[in-house]
Design an enzyme around this catalytic site. Structure first.
Site: not given
Length: 346
Positions: A236, A256
């Site tokens: 997914g 990040h």
């Protein structure tokens, strides 16, 4: 830094000026197979023998080997027959492909991808966006489409990430006692090295690696042995598709990559899917609260500018993102290595 001696002769400036030369010497020795050959030879070799084995020029190889001696990656012994070279212990452990702690793959990723993007660092600073378009002629709007631009590139990236977890994985997973969490989901788990480390450290837990379909195919074929039944797979896109229910979600080097809005969006989905009493573990390289360091993290943040849509953050900034999504009791543990751990509870 500002001592009279430094001002009379700028040693540190000269070292910084040569920094990329140091990296390229190490990358090149890895790429050509110098460290692998010297490990397999079980004894020191001359520069001529190394050049002959690896199919290089003798003059080029001799200079490369001497530079590696200067960097303490190789040792040299002067004999009557001439100079004989051998690996230092740190090179045997971290720069040979066969070592369990090998950093070879992340080095090759830096040499062949990161290095080319950093050629356009000034453009990234001017524009505030990644430089895949200039470096590779690929749209900068989809960073992972660029990183995974071919199966070969995707494999390099995944192997590189796995090599990082071979030296940092146990520390971030042991930063908190995760044994109460039996059902764990590693979101964006990539090459699976952190999942394997997790089931090794917490044998009563199961881990579901969640990632893009093309990543999952490679993970199953290349990185996770079929007999490892404690690791399962879920295909997914965590921004577009539903996230499976779990007691703990691991997001290692995920946030990040993205700006604050996308981080909040993802964490809200994680909070909704998380079982009551569960939690989320963020694995990131944390900046000091005043952003004065660590230098490695500051450089990583520059790399996020050059390669992604994100940035490195402070513990307080990650805590704020977690709390905005509904997580509480946020705890932070610095490991003293490249990556740190932040745990939030639902």
């Amino acid at each position: 830094m500002s001592s009279t001696e430094d001002l009379d002769y700028p040693q540190i400036i000269l070292e910084y000026n040569s920094g990329f030369l140091v990296s390229k010497v190490m990358f090149t020795a890895c790429e050509l197979g110098v460290f692998d050959l010297l490990l397999e030879s079980r004894g020191p070799l001359s520069s001529d023998a190394i050049a002959a084995h690896l199919g290089t020029s003798t003059t080029g190889m001799e200079r490369l080997l001497d530079a590696c001696v200067g960097l303490k990656l190789l040792a040299v012994e002067l004999t009557q027959e001439g100079a004989l070279y051998r690996n230092t212990e740190i090179s045997n452990i971290y720069l040979t492909k066969s070592s369990p702690k090998s950093q070879y793959h992340i080095m090759m990723y830096y040499s062949n991808t990161v290095y080319l993007c950093w050629h356009y660092l000034a453009d990234a600073v001017r524009e505030g966006r990644n430089q895949y378009e200039r470096a590779f002629g690929i749209s900068s709007k989809d960073p992972f489409g660029a990183m995974y631009r071919s199966e070969e590139e995707m494999l390099k990236f995944m192997a590189g990430q796995n090599s990082v977890w071979s030296i940092c994985g146990r520390d971030v997973l042991a930063a908190f006692d995760l044994s109460p969490f039996r059902q764990i989901c590693d979101l964006g788990g990539g090459g699976g090295a952190l999942a394997r480390e997790c089931v090794s450290l917490y044998p009563n837990s199961t881990v579901t690696i969640y990632d893009l379909p093309k990543v999952m195919q490679v993970v199953k074929e290349q990185f996770i042995p079929p007999e490892e039944h404690r690791i399962t797979f879920h295909e997914g896109d965590f921004f577009k598709d539903s996230i499976p229910e779990a007691e703990l979600y691991i997001l290692s080097k995920i946030l990040h990559d993205w700006d604050d809005d996308k981080c909040r969006q993802l964490l809200a989905k994680v909070h909704k899917a998380c079982k009551p009493g569960g939690g989320v573990l963020l694995v990131e390289s944390l900046l000091n609260e005043d952003k004065s360091g660590p230098l490695e993290t500051q450089l990583y943040s520059m790399n996020m500018l050059v390669q992604t849509e994100g940035k490195e953050r402070t513990a307080a900034e990650y805590s704020k993102l977690l709390e905005a999504a509904g997580f509480g009791e946020v705890q932070v543990k610095r490991t003293g290595k490249l990556y740190d751990a932040v745990l939030g509870r639902k």
